[in-house]
Design an enzyme around this catalytic site. Structure first.
Site, PDB file in Angstrom:
ATOM      1  N   CYS A  88      -0.846   3.539  -6.634  1.00  0.00           N
ATOM      2  CA  CYS A  88      -1.748   2.956  -5.632  1.00  0.00           C
ATOM      3  C   CYS A  88      -1.981   1.520  -6.078  1.00  0.00           C
ATOM      4  CB  CYS A  88      -3.069   3.723  -5.600  1.00  0.00           C
ATOM      5  SG  CYS A  88      -4.386   2.880  -4.673  1.00  0.00           S
TER       6      CYS A  88
ATOM      7  N   CYS B  10       0.870  -1.166   0.000  1.00  0.00           N
ATOM      8  CA  CYS B  10       0.000   0.000   0.000  1.00  0.00           C
ATOM      9  C   CYS B  10       0.916   1.227   0.000  1.00  0.00           C
ATOM     10  CB  CYS B  10      -0.869  -0.025   1.250  1.00  0.00           C
ATOM     11  SG  CYS B  10      -1.860   1.462   1.489  1.00  0.00           S
TER      12      CYS B  10
HETATM   13  N1  DGL Z   1      -3.993   0.587  -2.143  1.00  0.00           N
HETATM   14  C1  DGL Z   1      -3.607   1.676  -1.337  1.00  0.00           C
HETATM   15  C2  DGL Z   1      -2.391   2.416  -1.847  1.00  0.00           C
HETATM   16  O1  DGL Z   1      -1.580   1.847  -2.533  1.00  0.00           O
HETATM   17  C3  DGL Z   1      -4.628   2.574  -0.719  1.00  0.00           C
HETATM   18  C4  DGL Z   1      -5.968   2.789  -1.293  1.00  0.00           C
HETATM   19  C5  DGL Z   1      -6.854   3.440  -0.248  1.00  0.00           C
HETATM   20  O2  DGL Z   1      -7.157   2.766   0.733  1.00  0.00           O
HETATM   21  O3  DGL Z   1      -7.176   4.623  -0.394  1.00  0.00           O
HETATM   22  O4  DGL Z   1      -2.190   3.569  -1.517  1.00  0.00           O
END
Ligand code: DGL
Length: 271
Positions: A188, A75
């Site tokens: 993301c 993440c």
């Molecule tokens: N998948 C996550 C990232 O790479 C976060 C997405 C979220 O929860 O807003 O930042």
């Protein structure tokens, strides 16, 4: 296998980090993985740094209790805001993070215009701003940034193609395409699940960069340098478990759909 045998932990605010888990499983097919989808708290992207740190800490603790000695913070938002605290609090664990691919983008761009799609938490983070100072500003590149909360919402519902996805892509990407970037960074881990539809929308000459495969390779390199703490052959029948804080009925159908051909056990947790 007992819960305390070594495994690799992977965490994300939701199902997005499964895009990274799939890359990890390709390259480390015999390892046991525990993945936490913290969907009850998704999105992290609109939370405060303190909230992101608290959730990431709770999730990492859950993974450590399941024997994870390496934890992939799959993440970008959590890497930007929480990985330093995780490393400080748990020096015995190897935390591997993900951050938007600005370094490769700065080397690959031909026309000096790079676009990065990420959450608002990522784009506002000091760690992200330091990446910009290091790789974008000195090279004189132009950086276009855009947060895409609708993408996260769609992927969390398992919607990765169709009219709603196309409308969201047009909404976020049309103004970007007009500025003529030649490199588009997916910053993301939810976004790669939409990359086919993004590819179909943007002009062919725009290169899409995402970090999942590079992080999987980096993880494999690190593990091969480390002497096995136990007989790794014990893990060869190992299984991947997805621990969900979210809607388990939804996840029981959605996760196999996002991870076609992977046998995963999905279980509900409350942390
Ligand atoms: N998948 C996550 C990232 O790479 C976060 C997405 C979220 O929860 O807003 O930042």
């Amino acid at each position: 296998m007992t819960e305390s045998e070594p495994s690799i932990g992977v965490l994300d605010s939701g199902v997005g980090g499964l895009s990274v888990l799939l890359e990890l499983r390709k390259i480390l097919p015999h390892h046991a993985f525990h993945y936490v989808a913290d969907s009850a708290w998704c999105p992290y992207g609109s939370k405060s740094p303190e909230q992101i740190r608290q959730r990431t800490q709770a999730v990492a603790k859950h993974l450590m209790e399941r024997g994870a000695s390496t934890i992939i913070v799959a993440c970008n938002s959590a890497t930007i805001h929480a990985i330093a605290a995780l490393r400080e609090n748990h020096p015995q664990i190897d935390f591997i993070g993900l951050e938007p691919a600005l370094k490769p983008a700065s080397k690959l761009t031909q026309n000096g215009t790079i676009a990065v799609l990420a959450t608002s938490a990522t784009l506002a983070g000091d760690k992200f701003l330091r990446l910009v100072d290091k790789w974008i500003t000195p090279a004189g590149h132009t950086l276009i940034t855009q947060d895409c909360p609708k993408f996260v919402e769609l992927v969390e519902q398992g919607i990765t193609q169709g009219a709603e996805v196309e409308a969201a892509i047009a909404h976020y990407l049309q103004p970007i395409v007009e500025q003529n970037p030649d490199t588009l960074v997916l910053g993301c881990t939810h976004y790669p699940f939409l990359s086919e539809s993004i590819r179909a929308y943007i002009p062919n000459h725009i290169r899409i960069l995402d970090t999942g495969a590079a992080v999987a390779q980096h993880t494999a390199n690190k593990l091969s340098q480390r002497p096995p703490a136990q007989d790794l052959t014990k893990l060869w029948s190992a299984q991947t478990t997805v621990h969900s804080t979210g809607d388990i009925a939804l996840h029981n159908t959605l996760i196999p759909k996002l991870c076609v051909a992977h046998q995963l056990r999905v279980q509900s947790i409350s942390i």
